[in-house]
Design an enzyme around this catalytic site. Structure first.
Site: not given
Ligand code: F6P
Length: 661
Positions: A288, A294, A348-349, A435, A466, A591
């Protein structure tokens, strides 16, 4: 090959004493401050619980920098001190009444069971194994009314900026709205934009699938790696896992491969790329913000993997992006023509119905199947928006969730689908729920006087049985949501077996819910001649709540329905608790601290420093960091620019893993 260098920074240096304890530092420029630090004049002087003070909403209206619409002031006010209302108190009092009943007894009442049995468009939900009576539901609906649940739902669907701390609308429901629907925010109808992107997804994915769009060497792109994390990963993974063995979707996916790369761990890179060839691989970078550390490192890593073999020009054919930040997409080197947009009003979620999910999943299954997924989600959105609360499945799921968590004191929820195809439902819902609702303050910033949020986990049945079911039968009380399917995606019926394989699975779906509810008494055990010494061990107290949901089949359409059931269930809980379910400031601090460690590691590497971390870390972190760096100093690495974390993938391009000196 360049000479290997030993990376050494903080070895066993004598005299390296404990370091000063952490000092507070100003936030780096450009980084948003956490909510507590955001200037909110309306909240000034309001410490902790707003009990007794002027309601924050009116304080805000007296001096806020950003004016709220009258509708939002009303909703914020409705969220204040929900726990001080008579409706809340009535539910607290009602707990004593419920504690005098047992599900074993409640389940004898067929009229009650009928009352708690609901159906919408072939989704059946059975709430009769919840520790509720007709009165409980009435009291919960009173609470929902007091929290202005209906108005909050309408505000969400009407594009009001209900995400107050980020000043954003929450319109993921618009992502699955039919073309002819109108949904406005900031005075503009968003549905045409949504469909513009969906049309672009259809056109692009058709071309890749039918071989009109080819890779740099003229080969069809049969393999897709979607790079993204959190909401840019878990939803698409859930849907992909759900459809892999569905017949029509499976047919459409023949000869194609979809993989995900989420973790920044180079092990995940190696696994995601294992066996793939750059010339037949399409990379979809999903982020987003296009700033997530990462995802961006993984994107750079995979770009290196690609260009090492195909050259820089290959990026335009082999890399596409999904983001709200098209400027950064361009800076990364991806042609804006190959970017698929979405909007800041999609959390995002909550983004799986945007290009985040629709692009990779349409590449795998074709757009037509994925359009069914959108239709299923829209169907439940409509049911949620229009049905009376007592018959509204997402509302009932949310209300019973609030009842269990807040009033009966059961903080967790086990999500237990009786189909392997839903094995990634719980991990996805974990993020959406935890979240969204893992918050400690109400909408106005005052401290909650109760605990909001739910601890979600789960596994498909029968695997979970199990694993952790022992605890949920005889240990802690964990409310459960069982999901069953009438028609399996795969049918197996062996000659000579008493039931089909799917029926065998479903026997457990029915049995477990009743075992939890009714339990087994010492009297029953004695009647079975169980020795006295074993009776306490074999007793099941029962009275453990669950909901059962039964769906006719698991297709793209019903997967969309399930998604919407959960997304809206979670919104209901947040609306009643009076929190902002649509921000996520809680992920920021870690972060920021990781950036400090990164800066330290980089300094060690570039300056071959002979001193340890000098400031900003506490004694414990310094000590452990020293041990880590000391251990690393014993490893032999090739020169940094040659370190390519695909050691396990392609021997031609990679160095062997590091070895000890
Ligand atoms: O889509 P992006 O901006 O890479 O963010 C990834 C994820 O990191 C977060 O901001 C935090 O974990 C989530 O809300 C989001 O889905």
């Amino acid at each position: 090959m360049k000479p290997a260098v030993a990376e050494r920074c903080l070895g066993n240096r004598p005299g390296l004493g404990p370091l000063p304890v952490e000092r507070s530092r100003a936030l780096p420029r450009g980084r948003r401050a956490p909510v507590s630090a955001v200037a909110r004049p309306g909240k000034a002087g309001l410490k902790g619980n707003s009990k007794g003070g002027v309601p924050a909403a009116s304080k805000r209206s007296q001096g806020a920098t950003r004016a709220l619409s009258p509708a939002m002031v009303e909703l914020e006010t409705a969220s204040l001190q929900i726990s001080q209302t008579p409706e809340w108190k009535a539910l607290e009092d009602h707990v004593t009444e419920i504690e005098q009943t047992h599900l074993r007894v409640l389940l004898r009442d067929a009229k009650r069971s009928e009352f708690l049995f609901h159906e919408h468009n072939k989704i059946i939900s059975d709430f009769s194994r919840q520790r509720v009576t007709e009165k409980t539901i009435e009291l919960l609906i009173n609470l929902a009314d007091r929290a202005k649940l209906r108005k909050k739902i309408d505000a969400m669907f009407n594009g009001e900026k209900i995400n107050l701390t980020e000043d954003r609308a929450v319109l993921h429901v618009a992502l699955r709205a039919p073309r002819n629907q109108q949904i406005f925010t900031d005075g503009a109808d968003v549905v045409p934009e949504v469909w513009q992107v969906l049309d672009k997804i259809k056109s692009f994915t058709d071309k890749v699938r039918d071989g009109t769009w080819l890779g740099a060497t003229g080969k069809p792109l049969t393999d897709v790696v979607a790079i993204g994390i959190g909401g840019s990963f878990l939803g698409p993974l859930f849907v992909h896992t759900a459809l892999r063995t569905e017949q029509t979707a499976g047919e459409e996916a023949k000869g194609r491969n979809l993989r995900f790369l989420a973790n920044v761990d180079p092990v995940d890179v190696a696994r995601a790329l294992n066996g793939l060839r750059p010339e037949t691989t399409l990379i979809v970078v999903v982020s987003k913000t296009f700033t997530t550390a990462e995802t961006m490192l993984n994107a750079r890593t995979v770009r290196t993997w690609l260009t090492a073999e195909l050259g820089k020009e290959a990026v335009s054919k082999h890399m596409v992006a999904v983001s709200t930040n098209l400027k950064l997409v361009k800076e990364f080197g991806i042609d804006p023509e190959n970017a698929f947009a979405f909007w800041d009003w999609v959390g995002g979620r909550y983004s799986v119905c945007s290009a985040v999910g629709m692009l990779p999943l349409s590449l795998q299954y074709g757009f037509d199947i994925m359009e069914q997924f959108l239709k299923g989600a829209h169907d439940v959105d409509d049911h949620f928006r229009t049905s009376p609360f007592g018959e509204n499945i997402p509302v009932m799921l949310g209300l019973t969730g609030v009842w269990n968590t807040t009033f009966l004191g059961y903080p967790s929820l086990a999500i237990l689908p009786y189909t392997q195809a839903l094995s990634k439902l719980a991990p996805h819902i974990q993020q959406v729920s935890m979240e969204s609702n893992g918050k400690g303050v109400s909408l106005d910033g005052s401290k909650l006087s109760f605990e909001a949020g739910e601890i979600d986990f789960g596994e498909p049945g029968t695997n979970g049985q199990h694993s952790f079911y022992q605890l949920i039968h005889q240990g802690r009380v964990v409310p459960c949501e069982f999901i069953g399917i009438v028609k399996s995606q795969q049918s197996v019926y062996l000659k000579g077996e008493v039931v089909s394989n799917h029926d065998e699975l479903m026997c457990n779906f029915f049995a477990q819910a009743d075992a939890l509810a009714t339990g087994k008494t010492p009297v029953e055990l004695r009647a079975e001649n169980v020795p006295d010494s074993l009776i306490p061990h074999k007793t099941f107290t029962g009275n453990r709540p669950s909901t059962s949901v039964l769906l006719p089949e698991l297709t793209a359409y019903t997967v969309g329905q399930i998604l919407s059931l959960y997304e809206n269930r979670i919104a209901v809980q947040g609306f009643i608790w009076g929190i902002n379910s649509f921000d996520q400031w809680g992920v920021e601090l870690g972060k920021v601290l990781a950036s400090k460690v990164r800066a330290e590691m980089n300094m060690c590497r570039t300056q071959d420093r002979k001193v340890g971390p000098s400031d900003g870390f506490n004694h414990s972190t310094t000590k452990l960091l020293n041990r880590y760096l000391d251990g690393k100093a014993r490893l032999l690495y090739p020169e940094p620019e040659d370190v390519f974390p695909c050691d396990l993938i392609d021997a031609d391009h990679c160095r062997p893993p590091t070895s000890y000196q």
